[in-house]
Design a protein around this motif. Sequence first.
Motif, short mmCIF file in Angstrom:
data_model
loop_
_atom_site.label_atom_id
_atom_site.label_comp_id
_atom_site.label_asym_id
_atom_site.label_seq_id
_atom_site.Cartn_x
_atom_site.Cartn_y
_atom_site.Cartn_z
N LYS A 299 0.76 -1.24 0.05
CA LYS A 299 -0.09 -0.09 0.04
C LYS A 299 0.77 1.33 -0.09
O LYS A 299 0.50 2.40 -0.35
N ASN A 328 -8.43 -2.27 2.90
CA ASN A 328 -9.26 -0.97 3.05
C ASN A 328 -8.36 0.19 2.52
O ASN A 328 -8.76 1.20 2.09
N GLU A 329 -7.34 0.31 3.19
CA GLU A 329 -6.35 1.49 3.09
C GLU A 329 -6.00 1.61 1.37
O GLU A 329 -6.06 2.90 1.01
N THR A 332 -9.03 3.27 -0.24
CA THR A 332 -9.20 4.56 -0.10
C THR A 332 -8.12 5.25 -1.00
O THR A 332 -8.72 6.16 -1.60
N HIS A 357 -15.98 0.63 1.95
CA HIS A 357 -14.87 1.02 0.93
C HIS A 357 -15.11 0.75 -0.32
O HIS A 357 -14.93 1.49 -1.19
#
Lengths: 483, 159
Positions: A299, A328-329, A332, A357
């Motif tokens: 990420k 999730n990150e 985003t 998300h």
Amino acid sequence: MNLENLPFDILYTIFQLLNGKDLLYLSLTNKYFYGLLSDFRFFGSCLKEDYHYGIWPSLHLIDNFLNDNLQVDLERISCLSNSAFEYNLITIQSDIFLHKFTILPPSKDVCMIIKQEVNELEMERIFRLRNLTALTIKLSSPTVIHMVIHQIHTLHLKELDLSECHLSDTALQILSFNLSRTALSILDCSKNIITDVGVAELSKHLPHTNIKELNLSMNYIRKEGLKMIVAALPNSLIKSLDISFNDFENQDLCILYKVLPETNLEILEGQITSEKSISAITRNLKSSKIKSINLEISKEYLEEFLQCIVLSKVKYLEFTGIEVPFKNESATILQNYINKLPVEHLKLNYCKIEEAHICRLLEQIPFNSKLKHLDIWGLDSVDVNIGKNIKNLSLDSLSINYSGMTDDALQDFAINMKLLKQLDLSGNSLTLVGILSFVNSIKHSTLYRLNLGFNIRESSELARARRKIREVLECNRIINVHV
Amino acid sequence: MASVKLTTSDDKEYTLDRELIFQSNLIKNMVTDLDVFDAPIPLPNVTSSTLDIVIKYLKIHKDDPPPPDKPIEKAVDDMIDEDKELMKLEFNIMADVILAANYLDIPGLLDIGCRTVAWHIKQCKDYHEIREKFNIPKELWRSEEEIAEMKKELNGILG
């Protein structure tokens, strides 16, 4: 006016009045009808009677029916012998069948997939087929493999699949030597026992061959071998190179990323988990010919990578997520770039993203987005909200698989999907009741392909679902449904 | 008896008995739902020569009972002699009639149109004959990209 100008629902009505043989003949008239009728689910939905794979126009599944439907088999071969086919994929399953194929006239191209052991005599017979353009060999003896690599230049092959053949360095060296004398454009040597020694010889000959697709995955190639193959790339025609699952570190792939602009590569597979790899990619991707990317990414490098994709020509982007899951990150971060990406097809595999998300990600896709196909695989859980968020999407196809989706979410899909042509919700937790009510409500949608497979596991329920769906959709325009 | 006026795409005006033309669900719904009686209904997708054939069909079947909701299974050439005679048409014209039947929503005519096409396909000895009879253009076969795409898709299906 010709037959193919009739609207699809009228053609479908006509198809339903024909038998398998009529449909087979019709499929041979031109590309359009072949395209329609070679889809076996569609073909099956046209036929009221029980049908056999043997009469399915596509030859891909020919091995499923041999020996019990020889008459149709012969008819099909006679069709082929006369038709304008330039390319046919034929699977050889039995000796009798192999013998019959020698009757094909020399002007037809034939592709053979040999899935069972053939002896030298049979192989000799295959070699005599001057029209053989593609060959896949499985489960054959070393002697047969030996014959192929030695005599490759006497054949007119364009494709050769030697995966899982215990191909050694010596064998690859002989093959490499003969390659420049062939017109081969696709070579698959994956899942063998090739090391740097074999690769050295292959790299030497590669610039003198016509090979465009090369698969060397799942061998024993080390960093030195990788270097040699990469060095040969700029002078070769290779558009696709699969060298995954070998004996070098993932970060060694930087060697490849650095030369991207000098190569003809259009497909890139890899892993971005280090500073070195992200900087090599960002510096070189824009000026490369890469159109399709399939990779794992941590990420912390995602934002930089997406910024680079925005400026690239990439049309297909897949995050494989096997070793580095898409969480999730990452979702985003992706939200901020989704409306700027040039990508037409986005695939998120093995993602560990919560529904909220994904909903936010879908909200960010503008109506005029370039994105036409979105595949999401293995979401943590899907409840009821996802169907509400597809309202403003202009996607052609959407897949949400193995994400525990329940019946409640389905109803929102029925109401909100507007322009969707293909929907794949296989492998979720949908029930018979939910599926039937969904199919009832989409009778008049734009959808033409719907996959709801691997939801109902009970075989009696499955049979009921198939019967009911057929009843519901029988009098309507065709929707190709798989349960 | 009340009548309905229709104008074809080539600007020919027809005045037909309501009973006759109400076999077309489209016209029936337009007239009854929208109360269109006097103004001619334009049929931009239907020519006068096609409408003539449609009217012949409507006349043959004007006393038929309403069709059943669910189609009955029958043989491809199971149709009355008058219909067979009416459908002795070149494919170009037959296709226009089928399209008109589809547009005007006349299930019976659409059914015999489709049956006739199916019957003709069945009579063909090979695909060359199908191609000739139905003016199917012979296209080039698949490109290398399409084959690659097809193979990829197939590998997905076969697992």
